[in-house]
Design an enzyme around this catalytic site. Structure first.
Site, mmCIF file in Angstrom:
data_model
loop_
_atom_site.group_PDB
_atom_site.id
_atom_site.type_symbol
_atom_site.label_atom_id
_atom_site.label_comp_id
_atom_site.label_asym_id
_atom_site.label_seq_id
_atom_site.Cartn_x
_atom_site.Cartn_y
_atom_site.Cartn_z
ATOM 1 C CE1 TYR A 26 -3.761 -2.342 0.176
ATOM 2 C CE2 TYR A 26 -2.652 -3.288 2.063
ATOM 3 C CZ TYR A 26 -3.625 -3.356 1.107
ATOM 4 O OH TYR A 26 -4.480 -4.419 1.057
ATOM 5 C CG HIS A 104 -9.140 -1.161 -5.363
ATOM 6 N ND1 HIS A 104 -9.605 -1.428 -4.093
ATOM 7 C CD2 HIS A 104 -10.149 -1.452 -6.207
ATOM 8 C CE1 HIS A 104 -10.847 -1.867 -4.175
ATOM 9 N NE2 HIS A 104 -11.199 -1.880 -5.444
#
Length: 146
Positions: A26, A104
């Site tokens: 991430y 995302h």
């Protein structure tokens, strides 16, 4: 002077941990870092950015309803783990006229097979994924063109 159009940026579970949660997947940027860049770019595009995060599914649904009620230009939605499981969020997206862009940080299709099905994506106008924090910026650019 009329108010600027607003774009809601809704973030689901665990996104409050960005910057420390699995940075190899991430990244190291926090949600606040992303929010600051989105707000700056939003001003350049003549948009107000309203960024929110919750670990609770019902909040995301309420905010989708609110986006329609206030006449938001669009919603950028990173539903986190609810992406793959929430029929309720899927149905809320279909229930509102406000366009929703699924966002995302990672590419779900390059990860575990359970992440390959997106109930959110099946209801959203489009999906931008796999570009890290840039995914949000690309989605904001798309939303500005609605």
């Amino acid at each position: 002077m009329p108010e600027q159009p607003v774009v809601f940026v809704l973030n689901g579970p665990n996104l409050n941990l960005l910057g420390t949660r699995e940075p190899a997947i991430y990244g190291h940027e926090t949600l606040d870092d992303i929010a600051g860049r989105l707000e700056d770019r939003g001003r350049e595009l003549g948009l107000e950015v309203d960024l929110r995060q919750s670990n609770h599914e019902g909040h995301l649904i309420d905010w989708l309803h609110e986006a329609q009620a206030v006449g938001a230009k669009a919603v950028l939605l990173n539903a986190g783990g609810f992406t793959h499981t929430s029929v309720a969020i899927h149905d809320a997206i279909l229930a509102v006229a406000t366009p929703v862009i699924e966002v995302h940080l990672s590419n779900p299709h390059a990860r575990s097979s359970f992440r390959h099905v997106s109930l959110v994506g099946q209801a959203a106008k489009g999906t931008i994924a796999g570009f890290g924090a840039l995914s949000y910026m690309l989605a904001l650019e798309a939303a500005a063109r609605f």
